[in-house]
Write an enzyme that holds these catalytic residues in place. Sequence first.
Site, PDB file in Angstrom:
ATOM      1  N   ASN A   9       8.604   9.311  -1.457  1.00  0.00           N
ATOM      2  CA  ASN A   9       8.631   8.174  -0.565  1.00  0.00           C
ATOM      3  C   ASN A   9       9.570   7.032  -1.464  1.00  0.00           C
ATOM      4  O   ASN A   9       8.663   7.011  -2.277  1.00  0.00           O
ATOM      5  CB  ASN A   9       7.127   7.441  -0.443  1.00  0.00           C
ATOM      6  CG  ASN A   9       7.418   5.910   0.426  1.00  0.00           C
ATOM      7  OD1 ASN A   9       8.129   5.598   0.717  1.00  0.00           O
ATOM      8  ND2 ASN A   9       6.824   5.633  -0.172  1.00  0.00           N
ATOM      9  N   TRP A  10      10.906   7.354  -0.865  1.00  0.00           N
ATOM     10  CA  TRP A  10      11.686   6.760  -1.372  1.00  0.00           C
ATOM     11  C   TRP A  10      11.352   4.184  -1.904  1.00  0.00           C
ATOM     12  O   TRP A  10      12.160   4.049  -2.377  1.00  0.00           O
ATOM     13  CB  TRP A  10      13.436   6.583  -1.051  1.00  0.00           C
ATOM     14  CG  TRP A  10      13.064   8.132  -1.409  1.00  0.00           C
ATOM     15  CD1 TRP A  10      12.349   9.389  -2.003  1.00  0.00           C
ATOM     16  CD2 TRP A  10      14.889   8.445  -1.718  1.00  0.00           C
ATOM     17  NE1 TRP A  10      13.309  10.393  -2.134  1.00  0.00           N
ATOM     18  CE2 TRP A  10      15.148  10.500  -1.722  1.00  0.00           C
ATOM     19  CE3 TRP A  10      15.531   8.292  -1.136  1.00  0.00           C
ATOM     20  CZ2 TRP A  10      16.086  10.501  -2.360  1.00  0.00           C
ATOM     21  CZ3 TRP A  10      17.185   8.995  -1.176  1.00  0.00           C
ATOM     22  CH2 TRP A  10      17.212  10.044  -1.637  1.00  0.00           C
ATOM     23  N   LYS A  11      10.600   4.642  -0.137  1.00  0.00           N
ATOM     24  CA  LYS A  11      11.213   3.047  -0.192  1.00  0.00           C
ATOM     25  C   LYS A  11      11.893   2.000  -0.300  1.00  0.00           C
ATOM     26  O   LYS A  11      13.313   3.195  -0.134  1.00  0.00           O
ATOM     27  CB  LYS A  11       9.261   2.132  -1.571  1.00  0.00           C
ATOM     28  CG  LYS A  11       8.458   3.180  -1.474  1.00  0.00           C
ATOM     29  CD  LYS A  11       7.791   2.629  -2.819  1.00  0.00           C
ATOM     30  CE  LYS A  11       6.255   3.052  -2.909  1.00  0.00           C
ATOM     31  NZ  LYS A  11       5.225   1.822  -3.425  1.00  0.00           N
ATOM     32  N   HIS A  98       1.397   3.478   5.162  1.00  0.00           N
ATOM     33  CA  HIS A  98       1.431   3.209   4.075  1.00  0.00           C
ATOM     34  C   HIS A  98       0.481   1.513   3.892  1.00  0.00           C
ATOM     35  O   HIS A  98       0.786   0.739   4.052  1.00  0.00           O
ATOM     36  CB  HIS A  98       3.330   3.209   3.538  1.00  0.00           C
ATOM     37  CG  HIS A  98       2.946   3.122   1.813  1.00  0.00           C
ATOM     38  ND1 HIS A  98       2.772   1.840   0.889  1.00  0.00           N
ATOM     39  CD2 HIS A  98       3.405   4.317   1.495  1.00  0.00           C
ATOM     40  CE1 HIS A  98       2.652   2.766  -0.193  1.00  0.00           C
ATOM     41  NE2 HIS A  98       3.191   3.759  -0.239  1.00  0.00           N
ATOM     42  N   GLU A 100       1.708  -0.373   1.737  1.00  0.00           N
ATOM     43  CA  GLU A 100       2.157  -1.362   1.653  1.00  0.00           C
ATOM     44  C   GLU A 100       2.695  -2.332   3.154  1.00  0.00           C
ATOM     45  O   GLU A 100       2.742  -3.525   3.188  1.00  0.00           O
ATOM     46  CB  GLU A 100       4.238  -1.054   1.038  1.00  0.00           C
ATOM     47  CG  GLU A 100       3.241  -0.962  -0.518  1.00  0.00           C
ATOM     48  CD  GLU A 100       4.455   0.019  -1.560  1.00  0.00           C
ATOM     49  OE1 GLU A 100       5.409   0.196  -0.480  1.00  0.00           O
ATOM     50  OE2 GLU A 100       3.993   0.108  -2.481  1.00  0.00           O
ATOM     51  N   GLU A 170      -4.473   7.604  -0.699  1.00  0.00           N
ATOM     52  CA  GLU A 170      -3.825   7.234  -1.084  1.00  0.00           C
ATOM     53  C   GLU A 170      -4.111   6.033  -1.513  1.00  0.00           C
ATOM     54  O   GLU A 170      -4.549   4.698  -0.880  1.00  0.00           O
ATOM     55  CB  GLU A 170      -1.958   6.196  -0.594  1.00  0.00           C
ATOM     56  CG  GLU A 170      -1.335   7.422  -0.518  1.00  0.00           C
ATOM     57  CD  GLU A 170       0.082   7.163  -0.829  1.00  0.00           C
ATOM     58  OE1 GLU A 170       1.106   7.886  -0.812  1.00  0.00           O
ATOM     59  OE2 GLU A 170       0.318   6.033   0.056  1.00  0.00           O
ATOM     60  N   GLY A 176       1.772   2.875  -7.533  1.00  0.00           N
ATOM     61  CA  GLY A 176       2.056   2.637  -8.567  1.00  0.00           C
ATOM     62  C   GLY A 176       2.389   1.815  -9.695  1.00  0.00           C
ATOM     63  O   GLY A 176       2.677   0.711  -9.775  1.00  0.00           O
ATOM     64  N   SER A 216       0.986   7.015  -8.366  1.00  0.00           N
ATOM     65  CA  SER A 216       1.570   7.207  -9.163  1.00  0.00           C
ATOM     66  C   SER A 216       0.806   8.837 -10.024  1.00  0.00           C
ATOM     67  O   SER A 216       0.843   9.668 -11.180  1.00  0.00           O
ATOM     68  CB  SER A 216       0.518   6.310 -10.785  1.00  0.00           C
ATOM     69  OG  SER A 216       0.866   5.095 -10.163  1.00  0.00           O
ATOM     70  N   GLY A 237       5.843   8.123  -4.672  1.00  0.00           N
ATOM     71  CA  GLY A 237       6.828   7.408  -4.359  1.00  0.00           C
ATOM     72  C   GLY A 237       7.858   7.034  -5.941  1.00  0.00           C
ATOM     73  O   GLY A 237       8.294   7.672  -5.884  1.00  0.00           O
ATOM     74  N   GLY A 238       7.443   6.304  -6.965  1.00  0.00           N
ATOM     75  CA  GLY A 238       8.085   6.505  -8.337  1.00  0.00           C
ATOM     76  C   GLY A 238       9.000   7.640  -8.593  1.00  0.00           C
ATOM     77  O   GLY A 238       9.803   8.017  -9.137  1.00  0.00           O
TER      78      GLY A 238
HETATM   79  C1  PEP Z   1       3.260   5.655  -2.245  1.00  0.00           C
HETATM   80  O1  PEP Z   1       4.119   4.113  -2.596  1.00  0.00           O
HETATM   81  O2  PEP Z   1       3.155   6.314  -1.457  1.00  0.00           O
HETATM   82  C2  PEP Z   1       3.108   6.236  -3.934  1.00  0.00           C
HETATM   83  C3  PEP Z   1       2.119   6.618  -4.078  1.00  0.00           C
HETATM   84  O3  PEP Z   1       3.813   5.192  -5.240  1.00  0.00           O
HETATM   85  P1  PEP Z   1       3.312   5.620  -7.040  1.00  0.00           P
HETATM   86  O4  PEP Z   1       4.016   7.731  -6.316  1.00  0.00           O
HETATM   87  O5  PEP Z   1       4.909   5.449  -7.123  1.00  0.00           O
HETATM   88  O6  PEP Z   1       2.682   5.563  -6.768  1.00  0.00           O
END
Ligand code: PEP
Length: 253
Positions: A9-11, A98, A100, A170, A176, A216, A237-238
Amino acid sequence: MRTKIVAGNWKMNKTFEEADNLIVEILDELDEKGKPDNVDVIICPPFVYLEMATDIAEESNILVGGQNVNENDSGAFTGEVSASMLQSMDVGYCIVGHSERRKYFSEDSTLLKLKVDALLSHEIRPIFCCGELLAEREAGHHFDVVRTQLEDSLFHLTPIQFLQVVIAYEPVWAIGTGVNASPGQAQEMHAFIRKLITGKYGEEIAGETSILYGGSCNARNAPELFAQDDVDGGLIGGASLKSEEFIQIIKSF
Ligand code: PEP
């Protein structure tokens, strides 16, 4: 058996050139080091890069997903993107629910249910996110929260429809933050989710449903998380923004 999946997920990250480079790097590294046959790799870039991503991915063994969809099929909804548009661009997956989007865009279970329906009616597989806030876990309500999220937005589906859904657990406190759920916490919740699906759709469908962990997740913790019986991969994500780390995660099974 169910499919193992690593989805990125590049956001809202990367310029066009950076996104182009990242996809090419991921493909080059997968070509060089080989993609494990038993893992589906999905990248979910911002909408504006989907055409570039699907063009490049067409020749490859990776899949492309959106990060959001509008529940309507077309019309006067300035700035929005519909499932029929995604389908017309060969986008096979889309993240829904998600945290967010739930937090910053006030998306609730009723709306998410409509989004899931819109995707399925256009043969796009929803990657449905669920998960509790830190306060909800601390109060011991995490199982109830996740159960309600699934019941309210997914459990109206027919068994055939439900088979198209990928679930991503999640925990919001892990997204994050650099603090991932422990493998034990992830396994406990994933087993709970699978049990809920068994209760609603039966053992066979529950056994076929991929349940991803997100929050994370990185190259260091992925091997232990993915080794859990009910963890079928990750929504990343990141760590999906760096090709080498993303590839290492893909190879963590
Ligand atoms: C996400 O936003 O779906 C996610 C898992 O982010 P991160 O890996 O950065 O915690």
